[in-house]
Scaffold this motif. Structure first.
Motif, PDB file in Angstrom:
ATOM      1  N   MET A   1      37.616  46.313  46.203  1.00  0.00           N
ATOM      2  CA  MET A   1      37.167  45.397  47.243  1.00  0.00           C
ATOM      3  C   MET A   1      36.073  46.073  48.077  1.00  0.00           C
ATOM      4  O   MET A   1      36.192  47.226  48.446  1.00  0.00           O
ATOM      5  N   ASP A  39      34.233  39.288  46.281  1.00  0.00           N
ATOM      6  CA  ASP A  39      35.576  39.675  46.733  1.00  0.00           C
ATOM      7  C   ASP A  39      35.742  39.565  48.250  1.00  0.00           C
ATOM      8  O   ASP A  39      36.843  39.368  48.738  1.00  0.00           O
ATOM      9  N   GLN A  44      39.412  38.327  46.460  1.00  0.00           N
ATOM     10  CA  GLN A  44      39.880  38.898  45.191  1.00  0.00           C
ATOM     11  C   GLN A  44      38.710  39.022  44.220  1.00  0.00           C
ATOM     12  O   GLN A  44      37.654  38.434  44.425  1.00  0.00           O
ATOM     13  N   SER A  45      38.938  39.770  43.162  1.00  0.00           N
ATOM     14  CA  SER A  45      37.925  39.946  42.127  1.00  0.00           C
ATOM     15  C   SER A  45      37.645  38.630  41.418  1.00  0.00           C
ATOM     16  O   SER A  45      38.556  37.829  41.202  1.00  0.00           O
ATOM     17  N   ARG A  48      39.853  37.883  38.403  1.00  0.00           N
ATOM     18  CA  ARG A  48      41.232  37.426  38.577  1.00  0.00           C
ATOM     19  C   ARG A  48      41.322  36.030  39.194  1.00  0.00           C
ATOM     20  O   ARG A  48      42.403  35.508  39.400  1.00  0.00           O
ATOM     21  N   TYR A  49      40.199  35.442  39.519  1.00  0.00           N
ATOM     22  CA  TYR A  49      40.183  34.149  40.194  1.00  0.00           C
ATOM     23  C   TYR A  49      40.184  33.040  39.147  1.00  0.00           C
ATOM     24  O   TYR A  49      39.164  32.459  38.822  1.00  0.00           O
ATOM     25  N   ASN A  71      32.672  44.465  39.566  1.00  0.00           N
ATOM     26  CA  ASN A  71      32.756  43.643  40.777  1.00  0.00           C
ATOM     27  C   ASN A  71      31.501  43.722  41.642  1.00  0.00           C
ATOM     28  O   ASN A  71      31.545  43.389  42.825  1.00  0.00           O
TER      29      ASN A  71
END
Length: 96
Positions: A1, A39, A44-45, A48-49, A71
């Motif tokens: 992050m 992020d 969030q990354s 992962r979304y 990221n």
């Protein structure tokens, strides 16, 4: 992050997409209103979304254009108002 805002957050930058953004059919330079690191905007990354259109679009673009799957991506909008993710390497002006 990312703990701090992207240096160009809140500014309009020129992006040269490695692979076309989903609402455009070109890799010509595009004016992009950079909001901030993905992020930081979404907590969030992008990886992962699940189900997020901009994240899905970047996943496809990264596969087609050989973009990094890290990221170092920012979220923003183009003149058509749709949100997109671009990798910092696609930003033509300013700090990456």
């Amino acid at each position: 992050m990312h703990t701090t805002a992207h240096p160009l957050a809140g500014q309009t930058v020129t992006v040269r997409p490695t692979a076309a953004l989903y609402s455009y059919d070109t890799t010509d330079p595009i004016q992009f209103r950079l909001e901030d690191w993905h992020d930081r905007v979404f907590g969030q990354s992008w990886m992962r979304y699940e189900g997020h259109p901009a994240s899905l679009g970047y996943a496809m673009r990264s596969a087609m254009g050989g973009l990094p799957t890290d990221n170092e991506v920012v979220y923003g909008k183009c003149d058509r108002g749709l949100g997109h993710l671009v990798h910092v390497s696609e930003i033509q002006d300013g700090a990456a």
